[in-house]
Write an enzyme that holds these catalytic residues in place. Structure first.
Site, PDB file in Angstrom:
ATOM      1  N   PHE A 176       0.861  -1.185   0.000  1.00  0.00           N
ATOM      2  CA  PHE A 176       0.000   0.000   0.000  1.00  0.00           C
ATOM      3  C   PHE A 176       0.893   1.229   0.000  1.00  0.00           C
ATOM      4  CE2 PHE A 176      -2.264   3.509   1.981  1.00  0.00           C
ATOM      5  CZ  PHE A 176      -3.417   3.547   1.213  1.00  0.00           C
ATOM      6  N   ASP A 229       9.175   2.474   1.681  1.00  0.00           N
ATOM      7  CA  ASP A 229       7.987   3.191   2.141  1.00  0.00           C
ATOM      8  C   ASP A 229       7.886   2.941   3.645  1.00  0.00           C
ATOM      9  OD1 ASP A 229       5.514   4.071   2.920  1.00  0.00           O
ATOM     10  OD2 ASP A 229       4.461   3.314   1.151  1.00  0.00           O
ATOM     11  N   LYS A 265       2.867  10.062   8.224  1.00  0.00           N
ATOM     12  CA  LYS A 265       2.136   9.613   9.422  1.00  0.00           C
ATOM     13  C   LYS A 265       2.810  10.062  10.727  1.00  0.00           C
ATOM     14  CE  LYS A 265      -0.880   6.114   7.554  1.00  0.00           C
ATOM     15  NZ  LYS A 265      -0.594   5.344   6.346  1.00  0.00           N
TER      16      LYS A 265
END
Ligand SMILES: *Cc1c(COP(=O)(O)O)cnc(C)c1O
Length: 400
Positions: A132, A217, A247
Site C-alpha cells: 500500500f 515506504d 504519518k
C-alpha cells in the site's frame, strides 16, 4: 441531511464523536473514555495533547504560518538536518503533507535519476503483492491492489507487481527498463507483514548489482513505531537510496518527507518538483518537536520494552483462543493478529468495550497504539480483547 452527510462517503465511521484526547485516550462529548490503540493509523505517536509538539505549534503560530519553498524554510532545514544526521544514507530531503506525496516524490526522483544518467528507458517501479503506497493515481498504480484501482480508468504503465517473497520472480522481473524497487519494510495495509532482515539486505545487494534504486515506504512503520527510528534499521547493511516517511513524523500534524542520497536526488533541481505547503513552518515546527522526542534513546528503549510485553500478552491470548487467533503479526507497536473470526466484527465489538483498533488485509486486526503507552495500557487492552474473544466464541452466528 444529517450532520456530516456532506462529507464524501469514502469512510464508514462509527457514531462516536471524539472531542478531546489525552495521552492514550480519546473522549466523547459526554466524557466516555476510549483507549486508542490505532492512533489515527500510526500517526499520533506521542499520543494526544502531548506538551512538546503542542508548545512548538503554539510558538510557531505566533511567528509565521506559511511561506512556501520560494523563501527560506528555516524550520524545515533544521528538521532535514536531523533526519540526515541520524540516517547514514540520508543527504537530501523534500517535505510533503502526506505519505502519498512522499511516495510520488520518491518515484519521480528515481525516474529522474536514470533519465539524467542517460537511461530514460528505466522507468518501471517494482512493487509487491499486499503493498500500500497511497491513494493518488500514481500510488494506487504502484500498490496495484485491484480493489483500489477499480473504476478509475486504465492502469498506468510503469509499474510491475510481484508476489510477496518470491525471489526468483523478482530476479526475473528486473530488466533494462527497471528504475527501482519500492517496498514497505513492514507491510501495513496488506496485513502487517514484516520483511525479514535478510530479505532487506538481499534487496540492497540486488539493487546494487543491477544498478537500480531501492525505495523504502516507511510511512506507516517509521517514526519509532518498531522500536527503531525506522524499521529498516533492524537490518544492518540494508540502507535505501530513497525513503518516504509521513504519518508518525508529524505526530498528528500533516507532514511527510522524501529522504534520499545526494546521488539519487541530484536531478531534482529547480523546476522539477514542488509543493505549496511542503516544509510549511507550522508542520516543520511540529516535526522538529516530534523528532526530538522520538529520537531519544530512552524513548525507543521504552517502545521496545512495551512492545515485547505486548507480544508476550498476545502470545497468551493466542494460546487461550485457538479458535479466534490464527497468527500474530507485525513488528514493535505496528502489531496485531490474523483472526479466524471476521476482524471487522471483532473491531466493532472492541468499540463497544471502548477499545479503538483497526483492521488490515488478510483478516488482520491491526493495532498501532501511541508509542507512549505503558504496560498498564497493554493490560487494559488485552483485558478488553479477552472479553471480545470470549463473546465471539459464545455467539453461534458470529461468522456471518
Ligand atoms: C498511509 C500510507 C501511505 C499514504 O499516506 P497518506 O498520508 O494517506 O497519503 C503510503 N504508504 C503507506 C505504507 C501507508 O501506510
Amino acid at each position: 441531511m444529517a450532520d456530516g452527510d456532506h462529507l464524501y462517503n469514502t469512510y464508514k465511521p462509527p457514531a462516536q464523536d471524539f472531542v478531546r484526547g489525552e495521552g492514550a485516550y480519546l473522549y466523547t462529548e459526554n466524557g466516555d473514555k476510549y483507549l486508542d490503540f490505532i492512533a489515527g493509523i500510526s500517526v499520533n505517536c506521542l499520543g494526544h495533547n502531548h506538551p512538546a509538539p503542542k508548545a512548538a505549534l503554539m510558538e510557531q503560530a505566533d511567528k509565521v504560518w506559511h511561506l512556501s519553498g520560494m523563501f527560506q524554510l528555516t524550520e524545515a532545514k533544521k528538521l532535514a538536518k536531523k533526519y540526515c544526521d541520524a540516517l547514514p544514507f540520508a543527504e537530501k530531503v523534500f517535505f510533503t503533507n502526506s505519505g502519498a506525496e512522499a511516495i510520488e516524490c520518491a518515484m519521480k526522483t528515481a525516474r529522474k535519476f536514470h533519465y539524467d544518467n542517460g537511461q530514460p528507458e528505466r522507468f518501471d517501479i517494482i512493487t509487491f503483492q499486499g503493498a500500500f503506497h497511497g491513494r493518488t493515481f500514481a500510488t494506487i498504480n504502484a500498490g496495484g491492489n485491484p480493489k483500489y484501482l477499480k473504476g478509475f480508468g486504465p492502469a498506468l504503465p510503469g509499474f510491475i507487481h510481484l508476489p510477496f517473497g518470491d525471489h526468483d520472480a523478482l530476479k526475473e522481473a528486473i530488466s533494462e527498463t527497471t528504475a527501482a524497487i519500492l517496498v514497505e519494510p513492514v507491510q501495513g495495509e496488506g496485513g502487517l507483514r514484516p520483511l525479514p532482515e535478510v530479505c532487506l539486505r538481499g534487496l540492497r545487494e540486488l539493487c546494487d548489482e543491477k544498478g537500480i534504486l531501492l525505495i523504502y515506504d516507511e510511512v506507516q512503520c517509521g517514526a519509532g513505531r518498531t522500536g527503531k527510528l525506522f524499521a529498516h534499521q533492524w537490518a544492518e547493511g540494508a540502507e535505501p537510496d530513497i525513503m518516504a516517511v509521513a504519518k508518525g513524523v508529524g505526530g498528528g500534524f500533516p507532514l511527510g518527507a522524501c529522504i534520499a542520497t545526494e546521488e539519487a536526488a541530484a536531478g531534482m533541481v529547480p523546476g522539477t518538483h514542488g509543493s505549496t505547503y511542503g516544509g510549511n513552518p507550522l508542520a516543520a515546527a511540529v516535526g522538529n518537536a516530534v523528532w526530538d522526542e522520538i529520537s531519544k534513546p530512552e524513548f525507543l528503549e521504552q517502545v521496545e520494552r512495551v512492545s515485547n510485553f505486548l507480544k508476550q500478552q498476545f502470545e497468551s491470548l493466542k494460546d487461550e483462543f485457538p479458535d479466534v487467533v490464527s497468527e500474530l503479526r507485525g513488528k514493535g507497536l505496528l502489531c496485531g493478529m490474523q483472526l479466524k473470526k471476521p476482524a471487522v466484527k471483532i473491531r466493532a465489538m472492541m468499540l463497544e468495550h471502548k477499545l479503538l483498533g483497526g483492521s488490515a488485509g488478510d483478516n488482520v486486526l491491526r493495532l498501532a497504539p501511541p508509542l507512549i503507552i505503558t504496560e498498564d495500557h497493554v493490560r487494559e487492552a488485552v483485558g478488553i480483547l479477552r472479553t471480545c474473544f470470549q463473546q465471539a466464541n459464545s455467539l453461534e452466528d458470529f461468522e456471518t
